[in-house]
Design a protein around this motif. Sequence first.
Motif, mmCIF file in Angstrom:
data_model
loop_
_atom_site.group_PDB
_atom_site.id
_atom_site.type_symbol
_atom_site.label_atom_id
_atom_site.label_comp_id
_atom_site.label_asym_id
_atom_site.label_seq_id
_atom_site.Cartn_x
_atom_site.Cartn_y
_atom_site.Cartn_z
ATOM 1 N N VAL A 14 42.027 14.017 16.388
ATOM 2 C CA VAL A 14 41.154 14.857 15.554
ATOM 3 C C VAL A 14 40.817 14.138 14.245
ATOM 4 C CG1 VAL A 14 41.038 17.035 14.268
ATOM 5 C CG2 VAL A 14 41.917 17.016 16.612
ATOM 6 N N SER A 15 41.768 13.364 13.732
ATOM 7 C CA SER A 15 41.506 12.634 12.482
ATOM 8 C C SER A 15 40.339 11.662 12.631
ATOM 9 C CB SER A 15 42.761 11.896 12.002
ATOM 10 O OG SER A 15 42.990 10.713 12.756
ATOM 11 N N ALA A 16 40.133 11.149 13.840
ATOM 12 C CA ALA A 16 39.001 10.246 14.078
ATOM 13 C C ALA A 16 37.678 10.963 13.816
ATOM 14 C CB ALA A 16 39.042 9.702 15.502
ATOM 15 N N LEU A 17 37.598 12.233 14.186
ATOM 16 C CA LEU A 17 36.379 12.999 13.933
ATOM 17 C C LEU A 17 36.193 13.248 12.444
ATOM 18 C CD1 LEU A 17 36.485 15.595 16.859
ATOM 19 C CD2 LEU A 17 35.240 13.443 16.745
ATOM 20 N N PHE A 18 37.293 13.541 11.740
ATOM 21 C CA PHE A 18 37.187 13.763 10.301
ATOM 22 C C PHE A 18 36.735 12.507 9.568
ATOM 23 C CE2 PHE A 18 39.995 17.438 11.172
ATOM 24 C CZ PHE A 18 39.208 18.425 10.587
ATOM 25 N N VAL A 19 37.296 11.377 9.938
ATOM 26 C CA VAL A 19 36.868 10.120 9.315
ATOM 27 C C VAL A 19 35.388 9.883 9.614
ATOM 28 C CG1 VAL A 19 37.169 7.600 9.252
ATOM 29 C CG2 VAL A 19 39.176 9.091 9.342
ATOM 30 N N LEU A 50 27.717 19.179 21.343
ATOM 31 C CA LEU A 50 28.948 19.599 22.019
ATOM 32 C C LEU A 50 29.450 18.479 22.931
ATOM 33 C CD1 LEU A 50 31.007 21.842 22.508
ATOM 34 C CD2 LEU A 50 29.530 22.672 24.345
ATOM 35 N N LYS A 51 28.540 17.890 23.674
ATOM 36 C CA LYS A 51 28.900 16.784 24.563
ATOM 37 C C LYS A 51 29.368 15.569 23.755
ATOM 38 C CE LYS A 51 26.645 13.586 27.760
ATOM 39 N NZ LYS A 51 25.354 13.267 28.404
ATOM 40 N N ILE A 52 28.640 15.221 22.706
ATOM 41 C CA ILE A 52 28.963 14.040 21.901
ATOM 42 C C ILE A 52 30.328 14.192 21.237
ATOM 43 C CG2 ILE A 52 28.318 12.740 19.824
ATOM 44 C CD1 ILE A 52 25.340 13.311 20.676
ATOM 45 N N PHE A 53 30.547 15.301 20.549
ATOM 46 C CA PHE A 53 31.816 15.485 19.843
ATOM 47 C C PHE A 53 32.968 15.755 20.813
ATOM 48 C CE2 PHE A 53 28.929 16.168 16.243
ATOM 49 C CZ PHE A 53 29.504 15.287 15.353
ATOM 50 N N GLY A 54 32.680 16.441 21.905
ATOM 51 C CA GLY A 54 33.721 16.671 22.914
ATOM 52 C C GLY A 54 34.203 15.370 23.525
ATOM 53 N N LEU A 55 33.267 14.525 23.931
ATOM 54 C CA LEU A 55 33.654 13.234 24.506
ATOM 55 C C LEU A 55 34.267 12.318 23.453
ATOM 56 C CD1 LEU A 55 30.747 12.564 27.022
ATOM 57 C CD2 LEU A 55 33.149 13.017 27.546
ATOM 58 N N ALA A 56 33.769 12.379 22.218
ATOM 59 C CA ALA A 56 34.362 11.570 21.144
ATOM 60 C C ALA A 56 35.829 11.952 20.945
ATOM 61 C CB ALA A 56 33.580 11.750 19.848
ATOM 62 N N LEU A 57 36.131 13.244 21.028
ATOM 63 C CA LEU A 57 37.516 13.696 20.896
ATOM 64 C C LEU A 57 38.352 13.219 22.089
ATOM 65 C CD1 LEU A 57 39.628 15.286 19.314
ATOM 66 C CD2 LEU A 57 38.875 17.336 20.549
ATOM 67 N N VAL A 58 37.810 13.287 23.275
ATOM 68 C CA VAL A 58 38.526 12.797 24.459
ATOM 69 C C VAL A 58 38.808 11.304 24.321
ATOM 70 C CG1 VAL A 58 38.327 12.345 26.951
ATOM 71 C CG2 VAL A 58 37.689 14.588 26.032
ATOM 72 N N ALA A 60 38.957 9.532 21.569
ATOM 73 C CA ALA A 60 39.924 9.329 20.485
ATOM 74 C C ALA A 60 41.338 9.663 20.975
ATOM 75 C CB ALA A 60 39.559 10.175 19.267
ATOM 76 N N PHE A 61 41.457 10.694 21.813
ATOM 77 C CA PHE A 61 42.775 11.021 22.356
ATOM 78 C C PHE A 61 43.271 9.898 23.270
ATOM 79 C CE2 PHE A 61 45.799 12.966 25.292
ATOM 80 C CZ PHE A 61 46.717 13.459 24.370
ATOM 81 N N LEU A 62 42.390 9.324 24.066
ATOM 82 C CA LEU A 62 42.778 8.186 24.901
ATOM 83 C C LEU A 62 43.305 7.044 24.030
ATOM 84 C CD1 LEU A 62 39.927 8.084 27.574
ATOM 85 C CD2 LEU A 62 42.296 8.811 27.904
ATOM 86 N N TYR A 145 34.491 1.582 10.437
ATOM 87 C CA TYR A 145 34.928 2.930 10.812
ATOM 88 C C TYR A 145 36.171 2.861 11.689
ATOM 89 C CZ TYR A 145 35.362 7.038 13.721
ATOM 90 O OH TYR A 145 35.881 8.099 14.419
ATOM 91 N N TRP A 146 36.151 1.992 12.697
ATOM 92 C CA TRP A 146 37.286 1.921 13.617
ATOM 93 C C TRP A 146 38.517 1.308 12.966
ATOM 94 C CZ3 TRP A 146 38.051 5.108 17.158
ATOM 95 C CH2 TRP A 146 36.982 5.689 17.828
ATOM 96 N N ILE A 147 38.341 0.390 12.058
ATOM 97 C CA ILE A 147 39.489 -0.176 11.351
ATOM 98 C C ILE A 147 40.171 0.899 10.517
ATOM 99 C CG2 ILE A 147 40.168 -1.808 9.540
ATOM 100 C CD1 ILE A 147 37.913 -3.686 10.733
ATOM 101 N N VAL A 148 39.382 1.668 9.773
ATOM 102 C CA VAL A 148 39.936 2.760 8.966
ATOM 103 C C VAL A 148 40.542 3.839 9.867
ATOM 104 C CG1 VAL A 148 39.321 4.649 7.381
ATOM 105 C CG2 VAL A 148 38.431 2.342 6.988
ATOM 106 N N THR A 149 39.824 4.210 10.912
ATOM 107 C CA THR A 149 40.279 5.270 11.812
ATOM 108 C C THR A 149 41.564 4.883 12.536
ATOM 109 O OG1 THR A 149 38.049 6.124 12.088
ATOM 110 C CG2 THR A 149 39.640 6.663 13.815
ATOM 111 N N LEU A 150 41.607 3.675 13.085
ATOM 112 C CA LEU A 150 42.819 3.242 13.777
ATOM 113 C C LEU A 150 43.992 3.105 12.805
ATOM 114 C CD1 LEU A 150 41.209 0.737 16.286
ATOM 115 C CD2 LEU A 150 42.443 2.837 16.876
ATOM 116 N N GLY A 151 43.703 2.727 11.568
ATOM 117 C CA GLY A 151 44.763 2.698 10.558
ATOM 118 C C GLY A 151 45.344 4.080 10.332
#
Length: 161
Positions: A14-19, A50-58, A60-62, A145-151
Motif C-alpha cells: 500500500v505504501s507504494a501507492l502512497f508514494v 480501478l483496474k490500474i490501481f488494483g493491478l498496481a497494488l497486486v 506491489a504486493f508481489l 520512484y522505484w528507488i524511493v518506493t523499494l527503500g
Amino acid sequence: MELLNPVAMLVAAVSALFVGFIWYNPKVFGNAWMKSAGMTEEDVKGGNMLKIFGLALVFAFLLSTALPGIVIHQMGVFSLIGGDPSVALPSYEAIMADYGDAFRTFKHGVFHGVLTGVFIALPILGTNALFERKSAKYIFINAGYWIVTLGLMGGIICAWR
C-alpha cells in the motif's frame, strides 16, 4: 521467530501507492513525467482507474513478497532449512537466538531496498525505456520512484516483526 510478516508486506504494498500519489503529483514530478511519457491529462484521466490501481497494488504486493529475501538477512538461514523450522537441526535455533534480530531495523531495510531499486529496478526500467526511445528524464523519474518506493517497502518489511 517469524520472518515473514504478511501484514507488513501488505502495508509495504500500500505504501507504494502512497508514494506514487506524491511522486506523480503534478506539483512534484507528474507534469514532467506526463511530458516525457508523451501523455496528456486527458490520457491519464481516460484510464480505468480501478483496474490500474488494483493491478498496481497486486504488483506491489508481489514485490513485497520478494523483498524479505533481500532486506532480511535471516532469510538466508531460513532458506537453508527449506522454510520449515519444525525440521531444523538445533543449530538453527542457536543461530536465530544469537542473530535473529541482527540488522532488523527500518534503516537497514531502507538501505537494501534502495540498493534493490538502483541495481534491479533502474536497469530494467532503463533498458525498456531505451528501446521505447524515452528520454533520460523519463528513466530517472520512474526509476527514482522505484528507488524511493523499494527503500520504504524494504524499511517496513525489515523493521516490522
